[in-house]
Design a protein around this motif. Sequence first.
Motif, mmCIF file in Angstrom:
data_model
loop_
_atom_site.group_PDB
_atom_site.id
_atom_site.type_symbol
_atom_site.label_atom_id
_atom_site.label_comp_id
_atom_site.label_asym_id
_atom_site.label_seq_id
_atom_site.Cartn_x
_atom_site.Cartn_y
_atom_site.Cartn_z
ATOM 1 N N VAL A 154 -20.479 37.312 45.579
ATOM 2 C CA VAL A 154 -19.432 36.574 45.900
ATOM 3 C C VAL A 154 -18.611 36.096 44.512
ATOM 4 O O VAL A 154 -18.968 35.778 43.541
ATOM 5 C CB VAL A 154 -19.688 35.353 46.795
ATOM 6 C CG1 VAL A 154 -18.504 34.351 46.836
ATOM 7 C CG2 VAL A 154 -20.536 35.562 48.012
ATOM 8 N N PHE A 155 -17.304 36.466 44.570
ATOM 9 C CA PHE A 155 -16.416 36.095 43.468
ATOM 10 C C PHE A 155 -15.944 34.551 43.758
ATOM 11 O O PHE A 155 -15.198 34.510 44.712
ATOM 12 C CB PHE A 155 -15.302 36.874 43.339
ATOM 13 C CG PHE A 155 -15.665 38.172 42.659
ATOM 14 C CD1 PHE A 155 -15.654 38.364 41.341
ATOM 15 C CD2 PHE A 155 -16.227 39.262 43.602
ATOM 16 C CE1 PHE A 155 -16.039 39.792 40.767
ATOM 17 C CE2 PHE A 155 -16.647 40.580 43.080
ATOM 18 C CZ PHE A 155 -16.587 40.860 41.727
ATOM 19 N N LEU A 156 -15.927 33.640 42.832
ATOM 20 C CA LEU A 156 -15.280 32.467 42.892
ATOM 21 C C LEU A 156 -14.190 32.394 41.688
ATOM 22 O O LEU A 156 -14.488 32.584 40.501
ATOM 23 C CB LEU A 156 -16.384 31.214 42.731
ATOM 24 C CG LEU A 156 -17.516 31.441 43.696
ATOM 25 C CD1 LEU A 156 -18.757 30.172 43.135
ATOM 26 C CD2 LEU A 156 -17.085 31.390 45.123
ATOM 27 N N PHE A 157 -13.073 31.840 42.147
ATOM 28 C CA PHE A 157 -11.798 31.682 41.199
ATOM 29 C C PHE A 157 -11.413 30.217 41.365
ATOM 30 O O PHE A 157 -10.936 29.742 42.508
ATOM 31 C CB PHE A 157 -10.670 32.712 41.832
ATOM 32 C CG PHE A 157 -11.071 33.967 41.662
ATOM 33 C CD1 PHE A 157 -10.622 34.766 40.449
ATOM 34 C CD2 PHE A 157 -11.711 34.853 42.760
ATOM 35 C CE1 PHE A 157 -11.118 36.155 40.391
ATOM 36 C CE2 PHE A 157 -11.877 36.067 42.502
ATOM 37 C CZ PHE A 157 -11.703 36.782 41.394
ATOM 38 N N ASP A 158 -11.383 29.447 40.143
ATOM 39 C CA ASP A 158 -11.053 28.181 40.278
ATOM 40 C C ASP A 158 -9.668 28.023 39.356
ATOM 41 O O ASP A 158 -9.666 28.087 38.241
ATOM 42 C CB ASP A 158 -12.089 27.313 39.431
ATOM 43 C CG ASP A 158 -11.624 25.942 39.533
ATOM 44 O OD1 ASP A 158 -10.641 25.476 40.162
ATOM 45 O OD2 ASP A 158 -12.374 24.975 38.718
ATOM 46 N N GLU A 159 -8.639 28.188 40.237
ATOM 47 C CA GLU A 159 -6.998 28.097 39.627
ATOM 48 C C GLU A 159 -7.089 28.771 38.481
ATOM 49 O O GLU A 159 -6.489 28.710 37.444
ATOM 50 C CB GLU A 159 -6.817 26.556 39.199
ATOM 51 C CG GLU A 159 -6.770 25.813 40.482
ATOM 52 C CD GLU A 159 -6.063 24.399 40.464
ATOM 53 O OE1 GLU A 159 -5.019 24.654 39.896
ATOM 54 O OE2 GLU A 159 -6.664 23.589 40.490
ATOM 55 N N PRO A 160 -7.274 30.210 38.668
ATOM 56 C CA PRO A 160 -7.209 31.270 37.476
ATOM 57 C C PRO A 160 -5.867 31.533 36.682
ATOM 58 O O PRO A 160 -5.840 32.060 35.720
ATOM 59 C CB PRO A 160 -8.033 32.387 38.192
ATOM 60 C CG PRO A 160 -7.505 32.551 39.348
ATOM 61 C CD PRO A 160 -7.665 30.882 39.890
ATOM 62 N N LEU A 161 -4.905 31.308 37.680
ATOM 63 C CA LEU A 161 -3.620 31.653 37.094
ATOM 64 C C LEU A 161 -2.752 30.406 36.545
ATOM 65 O O LEU A 161 -1.708 30.536 36.366
ATOM 66 C CB LEU A 161 -2.831 32.248 38.416
ATOM 67 C CG LEU A 161 -3.355 33.591 38.986
ATOM 68 C CD1 LEU A 161 -2.380 34.000 39.761
ATOM 69 C CD2 LEU A 161 -3.948 34.626 37.972
ATOM 70 N N SER A 162 -3.226 29.156 36.828
ATOM 71 C CA SER A 162 -2.491 27.943 36.420
ATOM 72 C C SER A 162 -1.962 27.885 34.754
ATOM 73 O O SER A 162 -0.911 27.415 34.502
ATOM 74 C CB SER A 162 -3.390 26.795 36.392
ATOM 75 O OG SER A 162 -3.893 26.584 37.739
ATOM 76 N N ASN A 163 -2.591 28.699 33.884
ATOM 77 C CA ASN A 163 -1.906 28.768 32.622
ATOM 78 C C ASN A 163 -1.111 29.905 32.274
ATOM 79 O O ASN A 163 -0.838 29.902 31.039
ATOM 80 C CB ASN A 163 -3.586 28.883 31.644
ATOM 81 C CG ASN A 163 -4.233 27.715 31.440
ATOM 82 O OD1 ASN A 163 -3.800 26.447 31.969
ATOM 83 N ND2 ASN A 163 -5.414 27.892 31.181
ATOM 84 N N LEU A 164 -0.624 30.575 33.325
ATOM 85 C CA LEU A 164 0.250 31.667 33.020
ATOM 86 C C LEU A 164 1.535 31.126 33.393
ATOM 87 O O LEU A 164 1.836 30.449 34.320
ATOM 88 C CB LEU A 164 -0.233 32.830 33.920
ATOM 89 C CG LEU A 164 -1.868 33.315 33.839
ATOM 90 C CD1 LEU A 164 -1.986 34.547 34.563
ATOM 91 C CD2 LEU A 164 -1.849 33.868 32.370
ATOM 92 N N ASP A 165 2.521 31.840 32.784
ATOM 93 C CA ASP A 165 4.093 31.421 32.885
ATOM 94 C C ASP A 165 4.446 32.250 34.278
ATOM 95 O O ASP A 165 3.440 32.909 34.946
ATOM 96 C CB ASP A 165 5.086 32.075 32.045
ATOM 97 C CG ASP A 165 5.012 33.528 31.748
ATOM 98 O OD1 ASP A 165 4.716 34.184 32.896
ATOM 99 O OD2 ASP A 165 5.010 33.982 30.528
ATOM 100 N N ALA A 166 5.477 31.647 34.960
ATOM 101 C CA ALA A 166 5.946 32.174 36.361
ATOM 102 C C ALA A 166 5.810 33.752 36.570
ATOM 103 O O ALA A 166 5.398 34.161 37.661
ATOM 104 C CB ALA A 166 7.192 31.733 36.690
#
Length: 354
Positions: A154-166
């Motif tokens: 199982v892969f778990l992702f915790d807000e992985p895109l929050s630090n990227l620009d739009a």
Amino acid sequence: MSGVKISNAIKKYETVQVIHGVDLEVEHGEFCVFVGPSGCGKSTLLRMIAGLEETTSGTIQIGDRDVTTADPADRGVAMVFQTYALYPHMTVAENMGFGLKMNGVPKAEVKRKVNEASQILKLDDYLGRKPKALSGGQRQRVAIGRAIVRGPEVFLFDEPLSNLDAELRVEMRVELARLHKEIGATMIYVTHDQVEAMTLADKIVVLRAGNVEQVGSPMQLYKNPDNKFVAGFIGSPGMNFVEGFAKDGSVDCAAFGNGSINTSVSLPAMGGAVTVGVRPQHLTIDPNGDGLIVDLVEHLGGVTYIYLNATNGERIIVEASAEVEAPALGSKVSVAFDPENMMLFDAKTEKRLR
């Protein structure tokens, strides 16, 4: 790869309970998204699955194994965090293979798995670079690659895109959707961004204050929300909510004029206060009407958002085609809609009336 089953999971920090008896099943190969406002418990629930937070009571299964008390390393999961957590002195290849190396995996096997992951993530040209020579999106792909080489269930992702620009967020959403389709893994993803949830998920779990409000596919939640919270959280812009009064098969609401709106929804026999919900795209502007004041107009190219204020202080958003001429700021208008597109909610419990 396996599914995940959570049964009556509770999490307490001393006397404070943050997860309240969650029951949830994520099928094998499903992309499941936990969504909700900040502080709703979505990251805590994900960390309980990973074993980074102890489960106070209840059980967590991965496949046919009860992993409630198992160490994180023994659960068969890999987690990708909001921060990339890459070693700056190591190359991309070394970062991706570091965990395998520490576990004593032979060099040839590490190289093979790193190469396989780099092909999936299109990182072949960057394997010799160090993190400082990569963009934010490339660094996040390296972090995902580090998870892939472990071959987790199982892969778990915790807000992985929050630090990227739009722009990068949109690009990485596409990459994640493609990755899921290509490897067919079970993925659980946490975000507060309902657009990410709608575009990525096979199944969405809407959380509020440690409770599951509703579970379903993106369009099930959009078209058939169980309560006002879900109706307002799913969809962008959010659903318009105004006060109304229901009686004898019809609803009156000042914001939409004083006329009665007939409805087939089962209303309280004695009548009473309700909340009327209508999505912005289901409303049309009547420039010859009255009662609503144009407060703001946003032109976004293909669509225009028109913000209206009612005399009782309620705000209404109308989504219109860019081809439609927007009313002038400060002018008075009214709105019209098909009653079939109206949703009604109990004013006290916020539950959907059907």
